[in-house]
Design a protein around this motif. Structure first.
Motif, PDB file in Angstrom:
ATOM      1  N   LEU A 342       6.587  42.757  45.549  1.00  0.00           N
ATOM      2  CA  LEU A 342       6.051  44.115  45.678  1.00  0.00           C
ATOM      3  C   LEU A 342       6.926  44.967  46.593  1.00  0.00           C
ATOM      4  O   LEU A 342       7.133  46.166  46.339  1.00  0.00           O
ATOM      5  CB  LEU A 342       4.619  44.068  46.214  1.00  0.00           C
ATOM      6  CG  LEU A 342       3.557  43.473  45.284  1.00  0.00           C
ATOM      7  CD1 LEU A 342       2.227  43.312  46.011  1.00  0.00           C
ATOM      8  CD2 LEU A 342       3.379  44.341  44.043  1.00  0.00           C
ATOM      9  N   LEU A 343       7.425  44.353  47.647  1.00  0.00           N
ATOM     10  CA  LEU A 343       8.277  45.083  48.590  1.00  0.00           C
ATOM     11  C   LEU A 343       9.540  45.569  47.902  1.00  0.00           C
ATOM     12  O   LEU A 343       9.938  46.738  48.048  1.00  0.00           O
ATOM     13  CB  LEU A 343       8.628  44.166  49.761  1.00  0.00           C
ATOM     14  CG  LEU A 343       9.276  44.811  50.992  1.00  0.00           C
ATOM     15  CD1 LEU A 343       8.357  45.848  51.598  1.00  0.00           C
ATOM     16  CD2 LEU A 343       9.625  43.737  52.012  1.00  0.00           C
ATOM     17  N   VAL A 344      10.173  44.698  47.135  1.00  0.00           N
ATOM     18  CA  VAL A 344      11.398  45.077  46.415  1.00  0.00           C
ATOM     19  C   VAL A 344      11.081  46.138  45.363  1.00  0.00           C
ATOM     20  O   VAL A 344      11.831  47.119  45.205  1.00  0.00           O
ATOM     21  CB  VAL A 344      12.042  43.837  45.762  1.00  0.00           C
ATOM     22  CG1 VAL A 344      13.211  44.251  44.877  1.00  0.00           C
ATOM     23  CG2 VAL A 344      12.510  42.861  46.830  1.00  0.00           C
ATOM     24  N   ALA A 345       9.975  45.977  44.638  1.00  0.00           N
ATOM     25  CA  ALA A 345       9.589  46.976  43.638  1.00  0.00           C
ATOM     26  C   ALA A 345       9.355  48.332  44.284  1.00  0.00           C
ATOM     27  O   ALA A 345       9.737  49.375  43.739  1.00  0.00           O
ATOM     28  CB  ALA A 345       8.337  46.512  42.894  1.00  0.00           C
ATOM     29  N   GLY A 346       8.734  48.335  45.487  1.00  0.00           N
ATOM     30  CA  GLY A 346       8.478  49.588  46.189  1.00  0.00           C
ATOM     31  C   GLY A 346       9.733  50.272  46.675  1.00  0.00           C
ATOM     32  O   GLY A 346       9.738  51.481  46.921  1.00  0.00           O
TER      33      GLY A 346
END
Length: 449
Positions: A342-346
């Motif tokens: 999720l962090l990378v997607a954000g």
């Protein structure tokens, strides 16, 4: 072509399109359409149209443009100015008090507008020049506002929480309650770091807030107390409207769409009556901004649904979900992997796109691992908040750069990174003490029941 290879090609094409400046919605839709046509033929064009319009047919989506209109009415009025000046008068004599008051104003304005960019812009326009004038380092001045603005997607009412609720078929009212205490927790963590940063930089005492006020402000008020009361009187009606909306949602009095419609009307009326915005131009600006943001979000939602449909049709979603589910690891290791994802997607995608694309896939995995879906919604949202103040997209960073173009982007980024670490700490606290997100919803829902 096997699903893994197809997935890699689709994701690569998506990032290439975004890297050359293609709008998120068009990149999602274009890649999805190309993948479907190449794999299954031109007949997929029929399903493309049906999926595009069908994804927007949910009545629940009516709440999104209404809450956006409500936020636009607040953002276009001087509410942010009144909040900022009122808190400045209370906290101005504390070391670092001006920066702390900016975070406090961001927290309250986030509840009023529900928008991170609007919060950063409204508070930053006054707060950043004033902090720099009083000697605050550029990094502290820019970082505290950029981070404070991220609270707009967590503190209720939040548009991203509505999107999550519709995407996962969970209670929007319960999601709003779940975000309240974590939002306060993050605001306190931001304030704590701001105080530490100001102490490390030598501390900043504002000599006298009224003495440094503008000539316009001196003409309007005779004393600190009088100005404080005037600012509060103007802001209180907006706070009452937001409190009423949340009460209606939590008490089951109104649906999210009904509450959003009433809130939009009341905030628009208050902006006109309290701040005398009778002219056509400010009202046109409010409607234009609300329409622009609503169309952007709805386009992203529709194209993200098509993207999810394409991934499902090519069995990419099922393959990824099965691979994650088959990981023989501790559930907290699984949660750590999901957090990194999720962090990378954000870092690359706006919050709405990430939620629509990933929440329906991740929810069954979360439930199978015995995690609370409302607690997970808060974890997901905080991860996406980090993406708002980190490159390469970092929307709030560029908003602050637009407000203060003479501050180097490097200084804005370095000033914001400690707040990103505060959010990571917030995620860890939620993992150790999940009741921060689940206690209040359980309490209120049981009482209402």
């Amino acid at each position: 072509m096997d699903p893994v290879t197809s997935g890699i090609l689709i994701v690569t094409a998506l990032f290439v399109l975004m890297a050359i400046g293609t709008p998120i919605a068009f990149a999602l839709g274009g890649v999805s359409l190309a993948a479907l046509v190449l794999d299954q033929g031109m007949g997929e064009l029929t399903y493309f149209g049906e999926t595009f319009f069908g994804s927007l047919a949910s009545f629940g989506f009516v709440a999104i443009p209404m809450f956006i209109l409500m936020g636009a009415a607040v953002a276009s009025s001087p509410t942010g100015r009144d909040l900022y000046r009122s808190l400045d008068l209370w906290l101005g004599k504390v070391p670092g008090g001006l920066a702390i008051s900016n975070i406090g104003a961001c927290s309250i304005f986030a509840a009023l507008s529900g928008s991170s960019p609007a919060t950063s812009a409204a508070i930053g326009k006054l707060g950043i020049p004033e902090m720099r004038k009083r000697g605050y380092p550029d990094g502290v001045a820019a970082g505290c506002v950029a981070a404070g603005g991220t609270l707009g997607i967590l503190i209720p009412p939040s548009v991203t929480m509505i999107v999550y609720g519709i995407s996962t078929e969970t209670s929007i009212g319960r999601l709003f309650i779940a975000g309240a205490l974590p939002g306060v927790m993050l605001a306190l963590l931001f304030m704590a770091w701001t105080l530490v940063a100001c102490k490390l930089a030598g501390g900043y005492h504002a000599p006298n807030p009224v003495a440094e006020a503008t000539r316009e402000l001196k003409d309007k008020v005779a004393s600190n107390v009088e100005h404080n009361l005037k600012a509060l009187v103007r802001v209180l009606p907006f706070l009452v409207v937001v409190s009423g909306i949340l009460f209606a949602l939590y008490g089951g009095v109104a649906t999210p769409s009904e509450a959003a419609g009433a809130g939009a009307f009341l905030c628009l009326a208050l902006a006109i009556l309290v701040y005398r915005m009778w002219q056509v131009k400010p009202l046109t600006t409010i409607m234009r901004d609300a329409l622009r943001e609503s169309v952007m979000i709805m386009l992203i939602i529709a194209c993200a649904e098509i993207f999810a449909y394409a991934l499902s049709s090519l069995f990419i979603t099922q393959t990824v979900a099965e691979a994650i589910a088959n990981l023989e690891v501790n559930r907290w290791v699984l949660m750590a992997i999901i957090n990194v994802f999720l962090l990378v997607a954000g870092f690359f995608l706006p919050p709405v796109a990430v939620i629509v694309m990933t929440a329906p896939i991740l929810l069954p995995i979360i439930l199978a691992a015995n995690f609370d879906p409302y607690w997970f919604a808060v974890i997901l949202t905080i991860n996406l908040e980090i993406g708002l103040i980190t490159p390469p997209v970092g929307l709030n960073l560029f908003i602050i750069k637009g407000i203060a173009p003479d501050i180097a982007l490097k200084d804005i980024l370095l000033g914001s990174l400690p707040y990103a670490l505060c959010m990571v700490l917030g995620i860890l606290l939620l993992c150790v003490f999940p009741g921060i997100a689940t206690w209040l919803p359980d309490l209120i829902m049981e009482t209402a029941g």
